[in-house]
Design a protein around this motif. Structure first.
Motif, mmCIF file in Angstrom:
data_model
loop_
_atom_site.group_PDB
_atom_site.id
_atom_site.type_symbol
_atom_site.label_atom_id
_atom_site.label_comp_id
_atom_site.label_asym_id
_atom_site.label_seq_id
_atom_site.Cartn_x
_atom_site.Cartn_y
_atom_site.Cartn_z
ATOM 1 N N PHE A 1 0.832 -1.203 0.000
ATOM 2 C CA PHE A 1 0.000 0.000 0.000
ATOM 3 C C PHE A 1 0.869 1.256 0.000
ATOM 4 O O PHE A 1 0.660 2.177 -0.804
ATOM 5 C CB PHE A 1 -0.917 -0.012 1.223
ATOM 6 C CG PHE A 1 -1.693 1.257 1.418
ATOM 7 C CD1 PHE A 1 -2.862 1.491 0.706
ATOM 8 C CD2 PHE A 1 -1.266 2.227 2.316
ATOM 9 C CE1 PHE A 1 -3.584 2.665 0.886
ATOM 10 C CE2 PHE A 1 -1.976 3.408 2.499
ATOM 11 C CZ PHE A 1 -3.139 3.626 1.785
ATOM 12 N N GLU A 2 1.858 1.295 0.874
ATOM 13 C CA GLU A 2 2.694 2.492 0.979
ATOM 14 C C GLU A 2 3.593 2.661 -0.239
ATOM 15 O O GLU A 2 3.844 3.783 -0.683
ATOM 16 C CB GLU A 2 3.539 2.408 2.252
ATOM 17 C CG GLU A 2 2.710 2.520 3.528
ATOM 18 C CD GLU A 2 3.559 2.487 4.779
ATOM 19 O OE1 GLU A 2 4.765 2.122 4.681
ATOM 20 O OE2 GLU A 2 3.036 2.811 5.865
ATOM 21 N N LYS B 1 0.269 2.274 -3.856
ATOM 22 C CA LYS B 1 -0.958 3.066 -3.827
ATOM 23 C C LYS B 1 -0.723 4.464 -3.271
ATOM 24 O O LYS B 1 -1.233 5.460 -3.814
ATOM 25 C CB LYS B 1 -2.043 2.352 -3.021
ATOM 26 C CG LYS B 1 -2.769 1.266 -3.794
ATOM 27 C CD LYS B 1 -4.165 1.034 -3.266
ATOM 28 C CE LYS B 1 -4.990 0.191 -4.247
ATOM 29 N NZ LYS B 1 -6.390 0.058 -3.833
ATOM 30 N N LEU B 2 0.033 4.557 -2.188
ATOM 31 C CA LEU B 2 0.245 5.866 -1.579
ATOM 32 C C LEU B 2 0.993 6.799 -2.523
ATOM 33 O O LEU B 2 0.749 8.015 -2.526
ATOM 34 C CB LEU B 2 1.012 5.703 -0.265
ATOM 35 C CG LEU B 2 0.848 6.844 0.752
ATOM 36 C CD1 LEU B 2 -0.594 6.978 1.191
ATOM 37 C CD2 LEU B 2 1.750 6.619 1.963
ATOM 38 N N LEU B 3 1.868 6.252 -3.348
ATOM 39 C CA LEU B 3 2.562 7.057 -4.354
ATOM 40 C C LEU B 3 1.558 7.695 -5.305
ATOM 41 O O LEU B 3 1.621 8.908 -5.584
ATOM 42 C CB LEU B 3 3.553 6.184 -5.126
ATOM 43 C CG LEU B 3 4.134 6.761 -6.425
ATOM 44 C CD1 LEU B 3 4.875 8.061 -6.165
ATOM 45 C CD2 LEU B 3 5.037 5.740 -7.106
ATOM 46 N N LYS B 4 0.623 6.890 -5.829
ATOM 47 C CA LYS B 4 -0.375 7.425 -6.765
ATOM 48 C C LYS B 4 -1.304 8.409 -6.057
ATOM 49 O O LYS B 4 -1.671 9.456 -6.629
ATOM 50 C CB LYS B 4 -1.187 6.278 -7.368
ATOM 51 C CG LYS B 4 -0.347 5.237 -8.108
ATOM 52 C CD LYS B 4 0.279 5.792 -9.364
ATOM 53 C CE LYS B 4 1.205 4.772 -10.032
ATOM 54 N NZ LYS B 4 0.538 3.545 -10.444
ATOM 55 N N PHE B 5 -1.700 8.087 -4.812
ATOM 56 C CA PHE B 5 -2.562 9.004 -4.055
ATOM 57 C C PHE B 5 -1.877 10.352 -3.890
ATOM 58 O O PHE B 5 -2.483 11.408 -4.091
ATOM 59 C CB PHE B 5 -2.877 8.434 -2.667
ATOM 60 C CG PHE B 5 -3.728 7.190 -2.654
ATOM 61 C CD1 PHE B 5 -4.267 6.668 -3.821
ATOM 62 C CD2 PHE B 5 -3.995 6.541 -1.457
ATOM 63 C CE1 PHE B 5 -5.050 5.520 -3.808
ATOM 64 C CE2 PHE B 5 -4.775 5.397 -1.429
ATOM 65 C CZ PHE B 5 -5.303 4.879 -2.596
ATOM 66 N N TRP B 6 -0.589 10.297 -3.516
ATOM 67 C CA TRP B 6 0.148 11.553 -3.301
ATOM 68 C C TRP B 6 0.271 12.349 -4.592
ATOM 69 O O TRP B 6 -0.006 13.555 -4.615
ATOM 70 C CB TRP B 6 1.547 11.260 -2.749
ATOM 71 C CG TRP B 6 2.414 12.490 -2.772
ATOM 72 C CD1 TRP B 6 2.366 13.545 -1.901
ATOM 73 C CD2 TRP B 6 3.398 12.834 -3.762
ATOM 74 N NE1 TRP B 6 3.278 14.512 -2.281
ATOM 75 C CE2 TRP B 6 3.913 14.097 -3.416
ATOM 76 C CE3 TRP B 6 3.885 12.177 -4.890
ATOM 77 C CZ2 TRP B 6 4.902 14.725 -4.164
ATOM 78 C CZ3 TRP B 6 4.868 12.806 -5.640
ATOM 79 C CH2 TRP B 6 5.372 14.065 -5.277
ATOM 80 N N ALA B 7 0.705 11.698 -5.667
ATOM 81 C CA ALA B 7 0.923 12.423 -6.922
ATOM 82 C C ALA B 7 -0.363 13.075 -7.409
ATOM 83 O O ALA B 7 -0.379 14.266 -7.763
ATOM 84 C CB ALA B 7 1.480 11.476 -7.982
ATOM 85 N N ARG C 1 9.296 7.872 4.275
ATOM 86 C CA ARG C 1 10.692 8.330 4.296
ATOM 87 C C ARG C 1 11.568 7.370 5.106
ATOM 88 O O ARG C 1 11.219 6.969 6.220
ATOM 89 C CB ARG C 1 10.770 9.735 4.880
ATOM 90 C CG ARG C 1 12.144 10.391 4.774
ATOM 91 C CD ARG C 1 12.081 11.825 5.210
ATOM 92 N NE ARG C 1 11.185 12.588 4.331
ATOM 93 C CZ ARG C 1 10.568 13.723 4.688
ATOM 94 N NH1 ARG C 1 10.719 14.188 5.914
ATOM 95 N NH2 ARG C 1 9.786 14.346 3.824
ATOM 96 N N GLY C 2 12.684 7.002 4.539
ATOM 97 C CA GLY C 2 13.630 6.147 5.239
ATOM 98 C C GLY C 2 13.322 4.667 5.173
ATOM 99 O O GLY C 2 14.132 3.845 5.613
ATOM 100 N N ASN D 1 10.869 14.134 -3.920
ATOM 101 C CA ASN D 1 11.771 15.006 -4.686
ATOM 102 C C ASN D 1 12.240 14.351 -5.971
ATOM 103 O O ASN D 1 12.403 15.013 -7.005
ATOM 104 C CB ASN D 1 12.958 15.434 -3.825
ATOM 105 C CG ASN D 1 13.824 14.274 -3.372
ATOM 106 O OD1 ASN D 1 13.323 13.182 -3.083
ATOM 107 N ND2 ASN D 1 15.132 14.488 -3.287
ATOM 108 N N VAL D 2 12.431 13.024 -5.941
ATOM 109 C CA VAL D 2 12.808 12.315 -7.169
ATOM 110 C C VAL D 2 11.683 12.399 -8.192
ATOM 111 O O VAL D 2 11.922 12.651 -9.383
ATOM 112 C CB VAL D 2 13.157 10.842 -6.853
ATOM 113 C CG1 VAL D 2 13.358 10.048 -8.148
ATOM 114 C CG2 VAL D 2 14.411 10.766 -5.996
#
Length: 407
Positions: free
Chosen positions: A292-293, A296-302, A339-340, A348-349
């Motif tokens: 999920f992190e 999915k969370l990448l797409k949710f954030w973007a 993060r981490g 940022n990437v």
């Protein structure tokens, strides 16, 4: 909007009897443009080159909004704007309920970027002031879904994508390259896949009411909640925002579907009150949470970051489709959540990569005209973003929009 986004046509197949293949430049001239060598390549790796300070990103500012009604007719109003109200989960509602009764859009129809362009044409016709007309012009015009794919690419390396491009004047227009294979996949998807897709729409209906909750009495609110529980899902309906932002030196006009808003729509920066609604399987194991992190969370954030939407409400369902938990996640918190952690994405990437891709397009899409097209693709096999020249093609810009450019 399906983000979400050229008439759909089969690729030209060259017959063995096609003697035109034997003209000059027999290797490339008559082949499909996709089969010609790319005119430019941008390598993905190493990702370390994008691990630097984030490029400037301006808060999105809404230019105009519009709706698609229950029959998929476009309306230049807020007819389909819905208001958030937390769903009741005791007893747990089924997100599969009403699956057989749903009213579905025609998934084989390619809408291109017609809605976005016609909304901009309307804004240009409506606003005469020079500064307001300037608001409808930018370096890039595309739906949010295209930007989301670009943002996510460094950490979604197996996900190929393909987009069509046209430059008119100083503006570059981008649309999804909808292929026959994509249409066949949509039409032939399994019932399980369709149920999972449906569960997202059903969750939205359980979270939305037709009027600002603060204006409703307890009795009126109960009536709205009872209505949403048995409401038939209709995927024709949609509310969309058209907004202006900037990434690095690149000004962007984009459009995005908005699920709902927290309160009566304010005149300034309504995006600060918009809310995304998403679903996910319950995170009942470390593997499920990691997946999920990571994905999915990448797409949710973007999606949310690009449109300036501050909160994503996630409905977690079990394998039987029962809604077990609802959680609010703030967009700005998502990068910190991963993060981490090993093999996770980095905001940022994503931003620096997207900034580089937009510059790459600017540098290599030179010929202009609505019927002069290029294609940009990400190839997982090559680990490259590649640009191809397609030459003359039917324009994917609407006649109404092209006419509005003369103002």
């Amino acid at each position: 909007m399906s983000n979400s986004d050229q008439p759909i046509g089969a690729k030209r197949r060259i017959s063995q009897n096609d003697t035109s293949r034997h003209t000059l430049d027999t290797k490339h001239a008559r082949l499909e443009p996709e089969m010609r060598p790319p005119i430019a390549r941008l390598g993905i790796h190493p990702l370390s080159k994008y691990r630097q300070a984030c490029p400037q990103f301006k808060e999105p500012r809404e230019i105009i909004s519009f709706s698609y009604d229950e029959t998929r007719q476009m309306r230049m109003d807020n007819h389909q704007l819905k208001y958030f109200y937390p769903p009741r989960i005791d007893p747990m509602p089924s997100l599969f309920a009403g699956f057989e009764q749903q009213i579905c859009r025609d998934s084989t129809k390619n809408e291109h970027i017609d809605g976005l362009l016609n909304a901009l044409a309307f804004a240009r016709t409506k606003n005469e002031a020079v500064e307001q007309l300037n608001d409808t012009q930018a370096d890039f015009v595309m739906y949010r879904g295209m930007l989301t794919r670009i943002f996510a690419t460094p950490f979604s390396l197996r996900d190929a994508w393909s987009m069509n491009i046209a430059r008119v004047g100083a503006t570059i227009y981008v649309e999804d390259n909808v292929t026959d294979e994509m249409i066949a996949d949509r039409a032939g998807s399994s019932e399980q896949h369709r149920r999972l897709m449906y569960s997202g729409y059903k969750f939205e209906t359980l979270c939305m009411v037709d009027e600002p909750p603060e204006t409703l009495s307890r009795e009126q609110l109960d009536e709205q909640i009872a209505k949403q529980t048995c409401e038939v899902v209709n995927t024709h309906s949609e509310y969309c925002t058209v907004f202006r932002t900037q990434l690095g030196s690149h000004s962007i006009i984009s459009g995005a579907e908005v699920d709902c808003i927290d309160r009566a729509k304010p005149r300034e920066f309504p995006n600060r009150s918009y809310r995304e609604l998403k679903t996910s399987r319950c995170l009942d194991s470390e593997k499920a949470r990691n997946s999920f992190e990571r994905f999915k969370l990448l797409k949710f954030w973007a999606q949310s970051f690009i449109a300036g939407i501050p909160v994503v409400t996630v409905g977690f369902r079990d394998n039987e489709g029962r809604l077990k938990e609802v959680q609010d996640i703030r967009t700005q918190d998502m990068p910190r959540m991963v993060r981490g952690k090993p093999r996770m994405w980095e905001a940022n990437v994503c931003m620096n990569f997207a900034n580089q891709v937009l510059q790459f397009v600017k540098d290599n899409v030179a010929d202009e005209g609505p019927d002069t097209q290029y294609r940009i693709e990400y190839s997982p096999e090559a680990a490259q973003v590649q640009i191809y020249s397609l030459g003359k093609r039917p324009s994917f810009l609407t006649a109404k929009y092209i006419k509005s450019l003369s103002k």
